[in-house]
Enzyme design. Structure first.
Site, PDB file in Angstrom:
ATOM      1  N   VAL A 237     -13.991 -10.884-113.296  1.00  0.00           N
ATOM      2  CA  VAL A 237     -12.675 -11.084-112.684  1.00  0.00           C
ATOM      3  C   VAL A 237     -12.841 -12.355-111.849  1.00  0.00           C
ATOM      4  O   VAL A 237     -13.520 -12.349-110.836  1.00  0.00           O
ATOM      5  CB  VAL A 237     -12.261  -9.873-111.815  1.00  0.00           C
ATOM      6  CG1 VAL A 237     -10.954 -10.165-111.088  1.00  0.00           C
ATOM      7  CG2 VAL A 237     -12.121  -8.619-112.676  1.00  0.00           C
ATOM      8  N   PRO A 238     -12.263 -13.461-112.317  1.00  0.00           N
ATOM      9  CA  PRO A 238     -12.615 -14.797-111.804  1.00  0.00           C
ATOM     10  C   PRO A 238     -12.040 -15.174-110.438  1.00  0.00           C
ATOM     11  O   PRO A 238     -11.242 -16.099-110.298  1.00  0.00           O
ATOM     12  CB  PRO A 238     -12.093 -15.725-112.899  1.00  0.00           C
ATOM     13  CG  PRO A 238     -10.909 -15.000-113.455  1.00  0.00           C
ATOM     14  CD  PRO A 238     -11.291 -13.535-113.411  1.00  0.00           C
ATOM     15  N   CYS A 239     -12.506 -14.494-109.408  1.00  0.00           N
ATOM     16  CA  CYS A 239     -12.059 -14.816-108.051  1.00  0.00           C
ATOM     17  C   CYS A 239     -12.516 -16.215-107.624  1.00  0.00           C
ATOM     18  O   CYS A 239     -11.931 -16.808-106.725  1.00  0.00           O
ATOM     19  CB  CYS A 239     -12.529 -13.762-107.062  1.00  0.00           C
ATOM     20  SG  CYS A 239     -14.307 -13.526-107.010  1.00  0.00           S
ATOM     21  N   HIS A 240     -13.536 -16.746-108.301  1.00  0.00           N
ATOM     22  CA  HIS A 240     -14.008 -18.095-107.977  1.00  0.00           C
ATOM     23  C   HIS A 240     -12.985 -19.165-108.339  1.00  0.00           C
ATOM     24  O   HIS A 240     -13.079 -20.284-107.865  1.00  0.00           O
ATOM     25  CB  HIS A 240     -15.347 -18.381-108.678  1.00  0.00           C
ATOM     26  CG  HIS A 240     -15.284 -18.305-110.169  1.00  0.00           C
ATOM     27  ND1 HIS A 240     -15.366 -17.094-110.850  1.00  0.00           N
ATOM     28  CD2 HIS A 240     -15.130 -19.258-111.111  1.00  0.00           C
ATOM     29  CE1 HIS A 240     -15.272 -17.332-112.150  1.00  0.00           C
ATOM     30  NE2 HIS A 240     -15.132 -18.628-112.332  1.00  0.00           N
TER      31      HIS A 240
END
Length: 159
Positions: A121-124
């Site tokens: 889950v690409p929170c970056h």
């Protein structure tokens, strides 16, 4: 709940999950865990393979059954994060607007920071409205590395 460990360019990744899906991916400094591990448990084999492909530059999208623990609001935020395309970024304000209320920006940022599925889950891919690399539980140097890894135009070093 089963656990697997893999080496990545950013440290040892710890994956946890069961038949209901992947529940967490985090970074650990415990190198002994990877040395003790024989092979990935069946529930985590696909996640291990896909993460390895991601770090090798051969995967831009994850296709995994996910089962993170969180509040309903956190899960809504994480679902929005999954919509951010590989190689793109959005702001915390963008996420709040997508949720229907720009006033939820702080709550959205907090939920982003509690994302239990590192990279998957690409929170970056969430940055400040001014384009700055703000807040990242794994350290800003990892966020910078991930964004550069996903950048469509790789920067060349002059030295």
């Amino acid at each position: 709940m089963t656990t697997a460990y893999i080496e990545t360019p950013l440290g040892i990744a710890c994956l946890s999950g069961d038949e209901n899906g992947l529940s967490s991916v985090s970074v650990t400094k415990d190198i002994e865990k990877i040395e003790e591990q024989q092979e990935a448990p069946p529930y985590l084999e696909q996640a291990v393979t896909q993460l390895q492909e991601y770090f090798e530059g051969r995967r831009t999208h994850f296709d995994l059954k996910l089962n993170p623990s969180g509040t309903e609001f956190q899960k809504k935020v994480w679902k929005e994060l999954l919509k951010i395309p590989f190689g793109k970024t959005v702001s915390y304000l963008d996420i709040a607007k997508r949720l229907g209320d720009p006033k939820t920006i702080r709550a959205a940022a907090s939920a982003n920071g509690k994302n239990p599925l590192w990279i998957i889950v690409p929170c970056h891919r969430v940055i400040g409205s001014d384009g700055s690399l703000t807040g990242y539980a794994g350290g800003l140097w990892r966020k910078k590395w991930l964004l550069e890894h996903e950048s469509p135009s790789k920067q060349q070093s002059l030295f």
